[in-house]
Scaffold this motif. Structure first.
Motif, mmCIF file in Angstrom:
data_model
loop_
_atom_site.group_PDB
_atom_site.id
_atom_site.type_symbol
_atom_site.label_atom_id
_atom_site.label_comp_id
_atom_site.label_asym_id
_atom_site.label_seq_id
_atom_site.Cartn_x
_atom_site.Cartn_y
_atom_site.Cartn_z
ATOM 1 N N ARG A 54 11.388 9.497 -33.011
ATOM 2 C CA ARG A 54 11.509 8.428 -32.009
ATOM 3 C C ARG A 54 11.082 7.084 -32.592
ATOM 4 N NH1 ARG A 54 7.873 10.149 -27.935
ATOM 5 N NH2 ARG A 54 6.275 8.751 -28.746
ATOM 6 N N ARG A 55 10.069 7.100 -33.418
ATOM 7 C CA ARG A 55 9.564 5.846 -33.973
ATOM 8 C C ARG A 55 10.511 5.218 -34.986
ATOM 9 N NH1 ARG A 55 3.153 7.395 -35.037
ATOM 10 N NH2 ARG A 55 2.501 7.103 -32.870
ATOM 11 N N TYR A 56 11.082 6.044 -35.869
ATOM 12 C CA TYR A 56 11.724 5.490 -37.050
ATOM 13 C C TYR A 56 13.217 5.748 -37.187
ATOM 14 C CZ TYR A 56 6.765 5.484 -38.247
ATOM 15 O OH TYR A 56 5.407 5.306 -38.221
ATOM 16 N N ALA A 57 13.768 6.694 -36.435
ATOM 17 C CA ALA A 57 15.153 7.087 -36.676
ATOM 18 C C ALA A 57 16.137 5.941 -36.486
ATOM 19 C CB ALA A 57 15.539 8.257 -35.775
ATOM 20 N N ASP A 58 15.848 5.010 -35.578
ATOM 21 C CA ASP A 58 16.775 3.901 -35.344
ATOM 22 C C ASP A 58 16.367 2.640 -36.101
ATOM 23 O OD1 ASP A 58 14.506 3.296 -33.900
ATOM 24 O OD2 ASP A 58 15.581 2.575 -32.114
ATOM 25 N N LYS A 59 15.432 2.770 -37.043
ATOM 26 C CA LYS A 59 14.942 1.603 -37.782
ATOM 27 C C LYS A 59 15.059 1.808 -39.292
ATOM 28 C CE LYS A 59 11.886 0.459 -34.004
ATOM 29 N NZ LYS A 59 12.454 1.524 -33.132
ATOM 30 N N LEU A 60 15.984 2.640 -39.683
ATOM 31 C CA LEU A 60 16.171 2.938 -41.096
ATOM 32 C C LEU A 60 16.960 1.831 -41.777
ATOM 33 C CD1 LEU A 60 17.197 6.669 -40.636
ATOM 34 C CD2 LEU A 60 14.908 5.694 -40.790
ATOM 35 N N PRO A 61 16.858 1.727 -43.095
ATOM 36 C CA PRO A 61 17.693 0.759 -43.810
ATOM 37 C C PRO A 61 19.161 0.955 -43.460
ATOM 38 C CG PRO A 61 16.026 1.639 -45.264
ATOM 39 C CD PRO A 61 15.930 2.430 -43.990
ATOM 40 N N GLY A 62 19.814 -0.142 -43.162
ATOM 41 C CA GLY A 62 21.213 -0.100 -42.772
ATOM 42 C C GLY A 62 21.422 -0.024 -41.275
ATOM 43 N N SER A 63 20.346 0.196 -40.520
ATOM 44 C CA SER A 63 20.455 0.262 -39.066
ATOM 45 C C SER A 63 20.617 -1.135 -38.484
ATOM 46 C CB SER A 63 19.197 0.913 -38.485
ATOM 47 O OG SER A 63 18.068 0.076 -38.714
ATOM 48 N N ALA A 64 20.935 -1.192 -37.190
ATOM 49 C CA ALA A 64 21.050 -2.485 -36.514
ATOM 50 C C ALA A 64 19.718 -3.223 -36.570
ATOM 51 C CB ALA A 64 21.494 -2.276 -35.069
ATOM 52 N N TYR A 65 18.629 -2.486 -36.468
ATOM 53 C CA TYR A 65 17.292 -3.077 -36.559
ATOM 54 C C TYR A 65 17.099 -3.767 -37.906
ATOM 55 C CZ TYR A 65 12.117 -3.058 -36.437
ATOM 56 O OH TYR A 65 10.791 -3.399 -36.460
ATOM 57 N N ASP A 66 17.521 -3.083 -38.949
ATOM 58 C CA ASP A 66 17.415 -3.637 -40.294
ATOM 59 C C ASP A 66 18.331 -4.845 -40.456
ATOM 60 O OD1 ASP A 66 16.860 -3.933 -43.010
ATOM 61 O OD2 ASP A 66 18.317 -2.419 -43.602
ATOM 62 N N ARG A 67 19.590 -4.706 -40.019
ATOM 63 C CA ARG A 67 20.550 -5.797 -40.188
ATOM 64 C C ARG A 67 20.141 -7.045 -39.413
ATOM 65 N NH1 ARG A 67 24.058 -1.460 -39.423
ATOM 66 N NH2 ARG A 67 24.554 -2.159 -37.312
ATOM 67 N N ALA A 68 19.397 -6.859 -38.335
ATOM 68 C CA ALA A 68 18.935 -7.996 -37.543
ATOM 69 C C ALA A 68 17.724 -8.678 -38.162
ATOM 70 C CB ALA A 68 18.607 -7.548 -36.121
ATOM 71 N N GLY A 69 17.252 -8.162 -39.293
ATOM 72 C CA GLY A 69 16.112 -8.765 -39.966
ATOM 73 C C GLY A 69 14.788 -8.483 -39.297
#
Length: 283
Positions: free
Chosen positions: A217-232
């Motif tokens: 839950r904490r990290y699966a959507d915040k991996l390199p290449g994710s939208a979170y990553d691309r948004a800086g």
């Protein structure tokens, strides 16, 4: 804010989840498909890593590390070069305790890969103590057929927490560096070893399956290449950033104190990214 800055400094100098974090998150595996036990490290490798710390060039680096109280060589120091040299000559660094493997939360476990261990061996640490009582953790990694020192950090977390785990009943100590938490995996449960871990999983800890759900839950959507990553957004977020109503497995409420993710999830301390945490010195 002080706590956030302190955690950010400490998190930044750790090696964090491996390159496999760049893969898309997989569906969560069942609780019974993995015992969570990490891969052991051979005693011969630990002995070779310890020998690398005893090399004269490393001992010289350690002497200057202690003379500078951990201030990096590229930062100003309040003493003269002559005073530093004199302090280094008096430092008398010596190894203390066992050289141990340091285990870090495994990327495949976060993704929910069937059979993935909770943690993987990341580097090997040796504790060194100076004559005046300062201590430092020396990190070594295998390079080719040998072992190389890649980081020196003040304090002894990397050896102290495994020793604490062994003294309290055994198991494998490992870290979740994004929240600066140290745990021990024992008897199918993930138990806290420090305050950050207690805030994460509660004083009684959680089952391995519950912990896997938590880190997914904490990290699966915040991996390199994710939208979170691309948004800086790789600089992290503060306490309370987890979804509303998500109180965590132990009813701790607000979620993770700090998360460094995205492009920040590189091998920062070992790759020389120039990030500061605790006090460190790289040769």
């Amino acid at each position: 804010m002080t706590e956030i800055r302190r955690n950010l400094r400490r998190v930044a100098a750790t090696t964090v989840l491996a390159a496999a974090l760049g893969l898309a998150a997989a569906p969560l595996a069942s609780a019974a498909d993995s015992a969570g036990a990490p891969q052991p490290v051979a005693q011969s490798d630990l002995a070779a890593a310890r020998s690398a710390v005893q090399a004269p060039a490393v001992q010289d680096q350690l002497s200057h590390f202690f003379a500078r109280k951990g201030v990096p060589p590229n930062q100003p120091l309040g003493i003269t070069a002559a005073d530093e040299a004199q302090a280094a000559a008096q430092a008398a660094p010596r190894l203390s305790g066992a050289t141990v493997p340091v285990y870090t939360l495994d990327a495949a476990f976060v993704q929910g890969t069937a059979g993935a261990p909770a943690a993987r061996p990341d580097f090997v640490a040796s504790k060194v103590v100076a004559r005046d009582g300062q201590s430092a953790s020396v990190w070594t990694v295998r390079q080719g057929s040998g072992w190389r020192v890649v980081n020196i950090a003040s304090g002894g977390d990397e050896t102290d927490y495994p020793a604490k785990a062994a003294a309290d009943g055994g198991g494998t100590a490992f870290r979740e560096p994004q929240v600066n938490a140290w745990y021990v995996l024992r008897g199918g449960r993930v138990l806290p070893l420090d305050d950050e871990a207690r805030r994460s999983v509660g004083a009684a800890g959680v089952s391995l399956a519950e912990y896997r759900t938590l880190v997914h839950r904490r990290y699966a959507d915040k991996l390199p290449g994710s939208a979170y990553d691309r948004a800086g957004e790789g600089g992290g977020y503060r306490l309370g950033a987890e979804p509303e109503g998500n109180t965590g497995p132990a009813g701790q409420g607000a979620g993770v104190p700090l998360l460094v993710a995205g492009s920040a999830l590189g091998v920062t301390a070992l790759a020389g990214a120039g990030l500061a945490a605790r006090r460190r010195f790289r040769g």
